[in-house]
Design an enzyme around this catalytic site. Sequence first.
Site, PDB file in Angstrom:
ATOM      1  N   ASP A 136      31.415  34.422  40.460  1.00  0.00           N
ATOM      2  CA  ASP A 136      31.355  35.834  40.079  1.00  0.00           C
ATOM      3  C   ASP A 136      29.993  36.383  40.469  1.00  0.00           C
ATOM      4  O   ASP A 136      29.000  35.658  40.472  1.00  0.00           O
ATOM      5  CB  ASP A 136      31.569  35.996  38.573  1.00  0.00           C
ATOM      6  CG  ASP A 136      33.002  35.724  38.143  1.00  0.00           C
ATOM      7  OD1 ASP A 136      33.921  35.963  38.942  1.00  0.00           O
ATOM      8  OD2 ASP A 136      33.205  35.279  37.006  1.00  0.00           O
ATOM      9  N   ASP A 154      39.026  39.508  40.959  1.00  0.00           N
ATOM     10  CA  ASP A 154      39.308  40.087  39.644  1.00  0.00           C
ATOM     11  C   ASP A 154      39.711  41.562  39.769  1.00  0.00           C
ATOM     12  O   ASP A 154      40.606  42.032  39.072  1.00  0.00           O
ATOM     13  CB  ASP A 154      38.093  39.954  38.725  1.00  0.00           C
ATOM     14  CG  ASP A 154      37.730  38.513  38.436  1.00  0.00           C
ATOM     15  OD1 ASP A 154      38.632  37.645  38.459  1.00  0.00           O
ATOM     16  OD2 ASP A 154      36.542  38.249  38.186  1.00  0.00           O
TER      17      ASP A 154
END
EC number: 3.4.23.36
Length: 193
Positions: A136, A154
């Site tokens: 991330d 995401d």
Amino acid sequence: MNSLPANRYAIFACLAIFGLAADLVSKNVVFAQLGSPAGSTGWLIDSWLKFRLFTTFNEGALWGFGQGLTSLFAVFSIAAAAGVIYWLFVAKAAKSLWLTISLALVMAGTLGNLFDRFGLHGLSGPDGEVRLAVRDFLHFRFGTFDWAVFNVADILLVVGAIMLGLQSLMPDPAQAKASSDKEPPGDVATQAA
């Protein structure tokens, strides 16, 4: 009519491949430039709304839930990918362009994060073992509230899920037509008036 429009396969494949490529390339570039974990650009937007690139690994799911359950989430991802293929092309949901697009986005996000959960990124932790975790790097802060760090996969998953939610609120055109076909014609005297 049981066949699917031929372009649905192409639309699904192109969106899924493009989304997957965007996710993997963005992760590779940011992690190569900033290092991992906790590499940061500093705040690129610095006001009440703040934004920066900040590398981190997530061994769980959205917002860090289920840390350490990478294998379980990998199984869920495989099941989700199989479900998408079944729903679109076996159950013939690809007749709907909206569903084709939304499920292509879900597929791209699922595959992008699955790639990381299998450790195919090749990045290792302090112990030298390959990290079986999602990479991330997008970090927002709203006032004093830190939003969970996330990635392109995401975004694709959330947009696809929102589209699916909106689809569930839309009337099914086939059912609406079938119910209008079944309605008996009104009273002849009323129609003549």
